[in-house]
Scaffold this active site. Structure first.
Site, short mmCIF file in Angstrom:
data_model
loop_
_atom_site.label_atom_id
_atom_site.label_comp_id
_atom_site.label_asym_id
_atom_site.label_seq_id
_atom_site.Cartn_x
_atom_site.Cartn_y
_atom_site.Cartn_z
N THR A 104 -8.86 -5.87 3.70
CA THR A 104 -8.75 -4.91 2.59
C THR A 104 -9.73 -5.39 1.54
O THR A 104 -9.69 -6.56 1.16
CB THR A 104 -7.33 -4.90 2.00
OG1 THR A 104 -6.39 -4.61 3.05
CG2 THR A 104 -7.19 -3.85 0.90
N GLU A 144 -9.27 4.20 -1.98
CA GLU A 144 -8.04 3.98 -2.74
C GLU A 144 -8.36 3.30 -4.07
O GLU A 144 -9.47 2.83 -4.29
CB GLU A 144 -7.08 3.07 -1.95
CG GLU A 144 -6.78 3.56 -0.55
CD GLU A 144 -5.54 2.90 0.07
OE1 GLU A 144 -4.78 2.24 -0.68
OE2 GLU A 144 -5.36 3.04 1.29
N LYS A 165 -4.27 -2.51 9.99
CA LYS A 165 -4.65 -2.57 8.58
C LYS A 165 -4.88 -3.99 8.08
O LYS A 165 -5.59 -4.19 7.10
CB LYS A 165 -3.51 -1.97 7.73
CG LYS A 165 -3.13 -0.54 8.08
CD LYS A 165 -4.02 0.42 7.37
CE LYS A 165 -3.44 1.83 7.43
NZ LYS A 165 -4.25 2.73 6.61
N GLU A 217 -10.67 3.73 3.87
CA GLU A 217 -9.74 4.53 3.07
C GLU A 217 -10.09 4.34 1.61
O GLU A 217 -10.13 3.21 1.11
CB GLU A 217 -8.28 4.15 3.35
CG GLU A 217 -7.82 4.62 4.73
CD GLU A 217 -6.30 4.52 4.93
OE1 GLU A 217 -5.64 3.80 4.17
OE2 GLU A 217 -5.80 5.19 5.85
N ASP A 248 -9.01 0.25 2.09
CA ASP A 248 -8.02 -0.17 3.07
C ASP A 248 -8.58 0.14 4.46
O ASP A 248 -8.29 1.17 5.07
CB ASP A 248 -6.71 0.59 2.82
CG ASP A 248 -5.65 0.29 3.85
OD1 ASP A 248 -5.72 -0.77 4.49
OD2 ASP A 248 -4.74 1.13 4.01
N GLN A 273 -3.78 1.80 15.22
CA GLN A 273 -2.71 2.33 14.36
C GLN A 273 -1.82 3.33 15.11
O GLN A 273 -0.59 3.24 15.06
CB GLN A 273 -3.35 3.01 13.13
CG GLN A 273 -2.35 3.47 12.08
CD GLN A 273 -3.04 4.11 10.87
OE1 GLN A 273 -4.27 4.13 10.77
NE2 GLN A 273 -2.26 4.62 9.94
N GLU A 285 -10.07 12.13 8.18
CA GLU A 285 -9.96 13.48 7.63
C GLU A 285 -11.28 14.24 7.73
O GLU A 285 -11.31 15.41 8.10
CB GLU A 285 -9.54 13.42 6.16
CG GLU A 285 -8.16 12.87 5.94
CD GLU A 285 -7.98 12.34 4.53
OE1 GLU A 285 -7.76 13.14 3.62
OE2 GLU A 285 -8.09 11.12 4.34
N HIS A 312 -4.35 13.91 1.32
CA HIS A 312 -4.52 13.01 2.46
C HIS A 312 -3.30 13.10 3.38
O HIS A 312 -3.43 13.27 4.59
CB HIS A 312 -4.70 11.57 1.95
CG HIS A 312 -4.68 10.52 3.02
ND1 HIS A 312 -5.73 10.32 3.89
CD2 HIS A 312 -3.73 9.61 3.37
CE1 HIS A 312 -5.44 9.32 4.72
NE2 HIS A 312 -4.22 8.88 4.43
N ASP A 349 0.84 -1.20 0.00
CA ASP A 349 0.00 0.00 0.00
C ASP A 349 0.88 1.25 0.00
O ASP A 349 1.80 1.36 0.81
CB ASP A 349 -0.93 0.00 1.22
CG ASP A 349 -2.12 0.93 1.02
OD1 ASP A 349 -2.46 1.24 -0.14
OD2 ASP A 349 -2.72 1.34 2.02
N ARG A 368 -7.95 3.20 13.61
CA ARG A 368 -7.06 4.34 13.90
C ARG A 368 -6.45 4.29 15.29
O ARG A 368 -5.32 4.74 15.50
CB ARG A 368 -7.84 5.66 13.73
CG ARG A 368 -8.40 5.89 12.35
CD ARG A 368 -7.33 5.94 11.30
NE ARG A 368 -7.90 6.17 9.97
CZ ARG A 368 -7.24 5.93 8.84
NH1 ARG A 368 -5.99 5.47 8.89
NH2 ARG A 368 -7.81 6.14 7.68
MN MN Z 1 -4.09 2.89 2.93
#
Ligand code: MN
Length: 435
Positions: free
Chosen positions: A266, A210, A262, A208, A242, A249, A382, A144, A137, A246
């Site tokens: 996915t 992507e 993560k 996420e 993804d 993380q 975000e 971002h 990834d 948080r």
């Molecule tokens: Mn990602």
């Protein structure tokens, strides 16, 4: 000229639904997936989407006249082995696309035979299009990177390496799944107010937005793929979610980067849109004035002129309560792949620049693609400024992060003057309570 007869906007199919205005699977698209009739024990096979139908290539390869040399090229697809088809290389990918386009076009010789090889999309279920050896990834979304950075490091949002080196990490291939599968809320270690971290379900589950790049050619260990050759490695593209925890993380990521936050899931769309289909949507790579030029190993004329992709992206959310009330999903954000700082070819060239070998079926995530606006964040982190500013949904519910029963759908498509709009598919997932 990147386009050919298969992109001609006037081209129409004998599959009538493919000609409907706004159809995301017109004859100019022709994406591949691995499917079977839902709730059956049929073997998985490769299909091509056309309108509201799937052309079953196991049946089509054997029940229609294809002409000189094509039977052999179609055989891996007839066998349900997309990776073996990828191994034949870009000239064959092009030849087969041209043959499928001609066969599905109005008035084709094969039409009467292929009519018997269609399966309605609505009756199909899907699995991964091919085995994934490795998943990497990246972090190409500069908006971002900047907005996440500003929440974590207000005085130093964009790290000094960002405009020089495509940032990435090695992800987990075993937990890549296709749409429709439930996303189990992961357990993990979370920093607490106490001296001892707690172990429990994540409270900050996020999506996420992507794109996933499917690698269709291998390079030998120790032999980098130069930027000029990198396009030949790129088979296709898919929207990719993804999923990220948080709180797990932020506690685990220093100093080695993302790990269990993560690797629990996915999601990708089952459909692979080929780079051939993307030809009308290739754009110059634009960098803000004053930004450094890429180092020579990440730079070539083709990449400067055509490296970027004009792909629109959206995130939609529907909570369990909205579903029960019959409330339609709400759009959380939208962005464009033109906001990616690095191109797919640059990711391939960088990934292999140390001699690392990519293999057929490897998957590269772009990283979250956000736009500059407040409604263009590709993640809840975000959109809610790290959970500080919850979003209010229709019906009055509020969300900082995802709750059990929430369904997230990522959608992507391409649209440009002089071209027919094509869809990149959608990837959906519903959050299940922690086990
Ligand atoms: Mn990602």
């Amino acid at each position: 000229m990147l386009t050919d007869a298969t992109h001609d906007p006037v081209l129409r199919s004998w599959v009538e639904s493919a000609n409907a205005p706004g159809c995301l699977t017109p004859i100019q698209n022709l994406p591949y997936a691995r499917f079977r009739t839902a709730h059956s024990d049929e073997p998985w096979r490769i299909g091509v989407a056309i309108g509201d139908q799937i052309l079953d290539l196991a049946a089509a390869a054997h029940h229609a006249p294809w002409g000189e040399g094509l039977d052999e090229l179609l055989e891996p697809l007839a066998q349900g082995d997309l990776a073996a088809f990828m191994a034949l290389g870009r000239p064959v990918w092009r030849t087969v696309r041209a043959a499928l386009s001609a066969a599905l076009a109005e008035g084709s010789v094969q039409g009467p035979f292929l009519e018997l090889c269609l399966v309605p999309l609505a009756q199909a279920e899907f699995t991964l299009p091919c085995p994934i050896g490795d998943y990497t990834d990246f972090y190409v979304g500069i908006h971002h990177a900047r907005s996440v950075g500003s929440l974590l490091r207000p005085d130093n949002p964009l790290l000094p390496n960002y405009k020089w080196v495509p940032i990435g990490y090695h992800g987990r291939a075993s937990s890549v799944i296709v749409e429709g599968d439930g996303i189990r809320r992961p357990m993990g270690q979370i920093k607490s107010e106490l001296e001892v971290p707690l172990f429990g379900p994540t409270r900050r589950l996020d999506h996420e937005l992507e794109l996933g790049l499917w690698i269709g050619a291998a390079n030998a260990l120790g032999h980098p793929v130069g930027i000029e050759a990198a396009e030949d490695v790129l088979f296709g593209i898919t929207p990719l979610n993804d999923w990220s925890a948080r709180d797990i993380q932020t506690w685990e990521y220093q100093p080695l980067g993302p790990f269990l936050a993560k690797s629990f899931a996915t999601s990708v769309s089952p459909w692979i849109v080929t780079f051939e289909a993307l030809a009308p949507f290739r754009r110059p790579l634009l960098r803000p004035a004053g930004d450094p030029a890429p180092l020579p190993y990440l730079d070539c004329a083709f990449n400067r002129e055509h490296g970027a992709l004009d792909i629109e992206l959206e995130v939609w959310l529907q909570t369990a309560r909205m579903r029960e009330a019959g409330t339609a999903p709400v759009r959380l954000s939208h962005s464009s792949a033109l906001d990616a700082y690095w191109t797919p070819a640059q990711l391939v060239a960088h990934h292999t620049s140390n001699g690392c070998n990519l293999r057929i079926g490897d998957l590269l995530g772009t990283g979250t693609i956000s736009g500059p606006g407040p409604d263009q964040g590709g993640s809840l982190f975000e959109l809610t400024r790290g959970g500080r500013d919850p979003i209010t949904l229709p019906g009055g519910e509020r969300r900082s992060f995802l709750e059990d029963g929430d369904s997230v759908v990522l959608q992507a498509w391409c649209d440009a003057p002089g071209a027919v709009r094509i869809g990149l598919g959608a990837v959906s997932g519903t959050v299940l309570a922690a086990a």
